[in-house]
Design an enzyme around this catalytic site. Structure first.
Site, PDB file in Angstrom:
ATOM      1  N   ASN A   9      55.442  51.387  40.734  1.00  0.00           N
ATOM      2  CA  ASN A   9      56.528  50.648  41.368  1.00  0.00           C
ATOM      3  C   ASN A   9      57.049  49.584  40.148  1.00  0.00           C
ATOM      4  OD1 ASN A   9      57.883  48.770  42.836  1.00  0.00           O
ATOM      5  ND2 ASN A   9      56.319  47.775  44.034  1.00  0.00           N
ATOM      6  N   LYS A  11      59.424  47.613  40.640  1.00  0.00           N
ATOM      7  CA  LYS A  11      59.957  46.371  41.159  1.00  0.00           C
ATOM      8  C   LYS A  11      61.180  46.153  40.562  1.00  0.00           C
ATOM      9  CE  LYS A  11      55.284  44.536  40.946  1.00  0.00           C
ATOM     10  NZ  LYS A  11      54.528  43.452  41.871  1.00  0.00           N
ATOM     11  N   HIS A  96      56.036  46.213  51.430  1.00  0.00           N
ATOM     12  CA  HIS A  96      55.313  45.458  50.261  1.00  0.00           C
ATOM     13  C   HIS A  96      55.380  44.108  50.487  1.00  0.00           C
ATOM     14  CE1 HIS A  96      54.730  44.004  46.309  1.00  0.00           C
ATOM     15  NE2 HIS A  96      54.297  45.180  45.804  1.00  0.00           N
ATOM     16  N   GLU A  98      55.998  41.729  48.771  1.00  0.00           N
ATOM     17  CA  GLU A  98      56.939  41.016  48.234  1.00  0.00           C
ATOM     18  C   GLU A  98      58.145  40.800  49.163  1.00  0.00           C
ATOM     19  OE1 GLU A  98      57.077  42.713  44.469  1.00  0.00           O
ATOM     20  OE2 GLU A  98      55.373  41.886  43.756  1.00  0.00           O
ATOM     21  N   GLU A 168      46.968  46.804  49.668  1.00  0.00           N
ATOM     22  CA  GLU A 168      47.393  45.688  48.414  1.00  0.00           C
ATOM     23  C   GLU A 168      47.021  44.409  48.824  1.00  0.00           C
ATOM     24  OE1 GLU A 168      50.328  47.526  45.548  1.00  0.00           O
ATOM     25  OE2 GLU A 168      51.361  46.395  47.138  1.00  0.00           O
ATOM     26  N   GLY A 174      49.970  41.188  41.003  1.00  0.00           N
ATOM     27  CA  GLY A 174      50.758  40.782  39.766  1.00  0.00           C
ATOM     28  C   GLY A 174      49.736  39.255  39.423  1.00  0.00           C
ATOM     29  N   SER A 213      46.978  44.852  40.553  1.00  0.00           N
ATOM     30  CA  SER A 213      46.531  44.528  39.280  1.00  0.00           C
ATOM     31  C   SER A 213      45.670  45.650  38.896  1.00  0.00           C
ATOM     32  CB  SER A 213      45.931  43.167  39.069  1.00  0.00           C
ATOM     33  OG  SER A 213      46.446  42.050  39.376  1.00  0.00           O
TER      34      SER A 213
HETATM   35  C1  PEP Z   1      52.583  46.299  43.225  1.00  0.00           C
HETATM   36  O1  PEP Z   1      53.867  45.866  43.173  1.00  0.00           O
HETATM   37  O2  PEP Z   1      52.608  46.928  44.456  1.00  0.00           O
HETATM   38  C2  PEP Z   1      51.569  46.041  42.350  1.00  0.00           C
HETATM   39  C3  PEP Z   1      50.361  46.408  42.957  1.00  0.00           C
HETATM   40  O3  PEP Z   1      51.746  45.030  41.332  1.00  0.00           O
HETATM   41  P1  PEP Z   1      50.638  44.742  40.187  1.00  0.00           P
HETATM   42  O4  PEP Z   1      50.115  46.124  39.910  1.00  0.00           O
HETATM   43  O5  PEP Z   1      51.395  44.230  39.248  1.00  0.00           O
HETATM   44  O6  PEP Z   1      49.738  43.846  40.889  1.00  0.00           O
END
Ligand code: PEP
Length: 256
Positions: A9, A11, A96, A98, A168, A174, A213
């Site tokens: 992803n 982003k 997501h 976000e 998630e 992040g 992460s």
């Molecule tokens: C994500 O954006 O779905 C995600 C898991 O981000 P990160 O790997 O940076 O934590």
């Protein structure tokens, strides 16, 4: 032999030029080998066309990070699943954290998107997860139950197994702090048990990715867990070498 799905992803990073370089570098890293793992990249909307052109004769899959639920209409600034399909997207990420947080996407909207994507024959990646406070208050399973039930409200029974779930934990996205193996395995197992019993789906047919992460250091441990079927990777997917290392680990584990 387990078949992992490793999804990047990107982003709101990488303009079209940077996206093309990133995907070209990634292809150079991975194209030497026969791959059992499904590898997916989800660039920003503005890069989809450019990336699609580069990956068209490869095994790399293309996905989008969001969509509207209508096919067309007066929805300024929105993009429909049909438009994404036309560009070659096979997957669309929805829900997501976000988007839930910054764009106030609620479960009703997510449910409409889920149905629209499935009806078109594309694969949705439905993100679910609890906040740190919710986990501390032992509310994780309640939150996930609610997110799954609301999202699945209007989908056909035959479509259940086509939904890819991305677990998630919001506190892991992040932050550099991933879920522990115990937390990830326990929650993935619970998600599969819940969906298979509530919606009469075969547990083995369900795909649950871990996101939060995941990187080249912790991916081996996380992907080795019984109920982790792949990863949704944000930050670490923006570096082609790091992302390729995660893919290599998935390949190795799938052959054990
Ligand atoms: C994500 O954006 O779905 C995600 C898991 O981000 P990160 O790997 O940076 O934590």
């Amino acid at each position: 032999m387990k078949k992992f799905l490793i999804a990047g992803n990107w982003k709101m990073f990488t303009n079209v030029f940077e996206s093309k370089i990133l995907v070209e570098t990634l292809l150079a890293e991975i194209s030497k080998k026969e791959m059992h793992t499904t590898v997916l990249v989800c660039p920003p909307f503005t890069s989809l066309c450019g990336v699609a052109e580069i990956i068209k004769d490869t095994d790399l899959k293309l996905g989008a990070q969001n969509c509207h639920f209508e096919e067309k209409g007066a929805f300024t600034g929105e993009v429909s699943p049909q438009m994404l399909q036309f560009l070659g997207c096979e997957y669309i990420i929805i829900g997501h954290s976000e988007r839930r947080t910054h764009f106030k996407e609620d479960d009703e909207i997510i449910s409409k998107k889920l149905s629209a994507i499935l009806d078109l024959g594309l694969t949705p990646i439905l993100c679910i997860g609890e906040t740190f406070e919710q986990r501390m208050n032992n509310l994780t399973n309640d939150i996930l139950t609610n997110q799954i039930e609301k999202a699945f409200e209007n989908i056909k029974k035959a479509h259940i197994k086509k939904v890819v779930i991305a677990y998630e934990p919001v506190w892991a996205i992040g932050t550099g702090i991933s879920a522990t193996s115990e937390q990830a395995q326990e929650t993935h197992s619970w998600i599969k048990d819940f969906i298979s019993s509530k919606y009469e789906a075969n547990r083995e047919d369900l795909t649950v990715l871990y996101g939060g992460s995941m990187n080249d250091k912790n991916c081996h441990e996380l992907l080795s867990l019984a109920d982790v079927d792949g990863g949704l990777i944000g930050g670490a997917s923006l570096n082609a070498e790091t992302f390729a290392t995660i893919i290599e680990n998935a390949e190795k584990i799938s052959k054990i």
